[in-house]
Design a protein around this motif. Sequence first.
Motif, short mmCIF file in Angstrom:
data_model
loop_
_atom_site.label_atom_id
_atom_site.label_comp_id
_atom_site.label_asym_id
_atom_site.label_seq_id
_atom_site.Cartn_x
_atom_site.Cartn_y
_atom_site.Cartn_z
N UNK A 130 2.36 -17.69 3.88
CA UNK A 130 1.48 -18.29 2.87
C UNK A 130 0.28 -17.43 2.53
N UNK A 131 -0.12 -16.53 3.40
CA UNK A 131 -1.34 -15.77 3.18
C UNK A 131 -1.09 -14.67 2.14
N UNK A 132 -1.89 -14.63 1.10
CA UNK A 132 -1.68 -13.65 0.03
C UNK A 132 -1.80 -12.21 0.51
N UNK A 133 -2.77 -11.86 1.39
CA UNK A 133 -2.78 -10.47 1.87
C UNK A 133 -1.49 -10.09 2.59
N UNK A 134 -0.92 -11.01 3.38
CA UNK A 134 0.35 -10.73 4.04
C UNK A 134 1.47 -10.58 3.02
N UNK A 135 1.44 -11.38 1.96
CA UNK A 135 2.44 -11.27 0.90
C UNK A 135 2.37 -9.91 0.21
N UNK A 136 1.16 -9.49 -0.11
CA UNK A 136 1.00 -8.21 -0.79
C UNK A 136 1.45 -7.04 0.09
N UNK A 137 1.11 -7.11 1.37
CA UNK A 137 1.55 -6.07 2.30
C UNK A 137 3.08 -6.03 2.39
N UNK A 138 3.71 -7.21 2.48
CA UNK A 138 5.17 -7.27 2.55
C UNK A 138 5.80 -6.81 1.25
N UNK A 139 5.19 -7.15 0.12
CA UNK A 139 5.74 -6.73 -1.17
C UNK A 139 5.75 -5.21 -1.30
N UNK A 140 4.67 -4.57 -0.88
CA UNK A 140 4.64 -3.11 -0.91
C UNK A 140 5.69 -2.51 0.02
N UNK A 282 5.98 -4.41 -21.02
CA UNK A 282 6.73 -3.98 -22.20
C UNK A 282 7.83 -2.98 -21.86
N UNK A 283 7.71 -2.29 -20.74
CA UNK A 283 8.73 -1.32 -20.33
C UNK A 283 9.86 -1.97 -19.54
N UNK A 284 9.73 -3.27 -19.24
CA UNK A 284 10.75 -3.96 -18.45
C UNK A 284 10.50 -3.92 -16.95
N UNK A 285 9.34 -3.42 -16.55
CA UNK A 285 9.04 -3.35 -15.12
C UNK A 285 8.58 -4.71 -14.60
N UNK A 286 9.14 -5.12 -13.45
CA UNK A 286 8.80 -6.40 -12.83
C UNK A 286 7.66 -6.17 -11.83
N UNK A 287 6.54 -6.88 -12.04
CA UNK A 287 5.37 -6.77 -11.17
C UNK A 287 5.29 -8.01 -10.29
N UNK A 288 5.24 -7.81 -8.99
CA UNK A 288 5.14 -8.91 -8.02
C UNK A 288 3.74 -9.48 -8.01
N UNK A 289 3.65 -10.82 -8.10
CA UNK A 289 2.37 -11.50 -7.94
C UNK A 289 2.29 -12.23 -6.60
N UNK A 290 3.30 -13.07 -6.31
CA UNK A 290 3.27 -13.83 -5.06
C UNK A 290 4.64 -14.44 -4.80
N UNK A 291 4.81 -14.95 -3.59
CA UNK A 291 6.00 -15.73 -3.23
C UNK A 291 5.54 -16.98 -2.50
N UNK A 292 5.86 -18.12 -3.08
CA UNK A 292 5.55 -19.40 -2.45
C UNK A 292 6.76 -19.81 -1.62
#
Length: 322
Positions: A130-140, A282-292
């Motif tokens: 649930x923690x956003x910093x952990x999500x961002x670290x995992x996403x990277x 616009x280039x079709x790139x998917x940017x991660x914001x979060x995962x609930x």
Amino acid sequence: MTGERQRAVLVLTSPYDATADLVLRILADRRVPLVRTDPSADLHQGAALTACYTSGGRRGTLTTASRTLDLDRVRSVWYRRPSNWQAPDGMEGQDAAFARSQAQWGVGGILGALPGAHYVNHPWRIRDAEHKPAQLDAALATGFAVPDTIVTSDPAQARRFCADQRGGAVYKPLWNSPYAKDSGAAQAWVAPVAPGEITDAVSACPHLFQARVDKDFDVRLTAVGAELFAVRIDSPDLDWRRRQHLLAYTPIDVPPPVRRSVARYLERFQLVYGAFDFAVDQTGRWWFFECNSNGQWAFFPPPTTDAIATAIADQLEKGPAA
């Protein structure tokens, strides 16, 4: 009926959870045994939970108004939306706080450690993810594209970061915390922020600032095991949740690199279910914001909602992997 078919699915959610009903109807049609309970409330209204740990092993039972469940015979646990832990009616102050704490650690501990059960998702894994910093670290770490982000309580750092974003920056709350004003509850939406708007009040607590994505549209991707259900969301707002009556939904294919990253992300947090939010530029790139890890999904048009409900029912019916 085989021994596996006789094992029950335990559903932990409030009695007002209409989303859970969509899945439970499917399981009922399949004649899968079900026990639905809201443990925090039901245990103060006649239900009972017991677990014994002896040199001979462990055993336990959950007794509700309609049946008694052998905790060793639970096939799957669906941790949906149970009520917050509460004390019995009429109990106040330190007594109530003690009762809530003991329920969380006692009842929660028993229901979080059922032998051989398949959890969708396990409540402790939900907490971890649930923690956003952990999500961002995992996403990277799992290969997602992530907008430049800073989490800080230093106003100077926040101003410097926002000034460096050529396309602008946004503020996002780290958690959807209740915030009451004189006019009622206030919702903290994702909002643009300029360096000059950042005051020393930032030092009161950590704040999340992120590079603004020049998005073409949003995507909500719902993952149930290996099954992915992605929906394009067209919204006039930066935060599509703000005016949901103006949204347009369209099913969309998931690029293979995003599929691979979703699988790695779920594995990293040991999740079966995840509701991912992306922006697509616009280039079709998917940017991660979060995962609930316990996100809602029943607001999509019926074909998508029905498909997700069926996938969750499949997970609960199959139980643990061999």
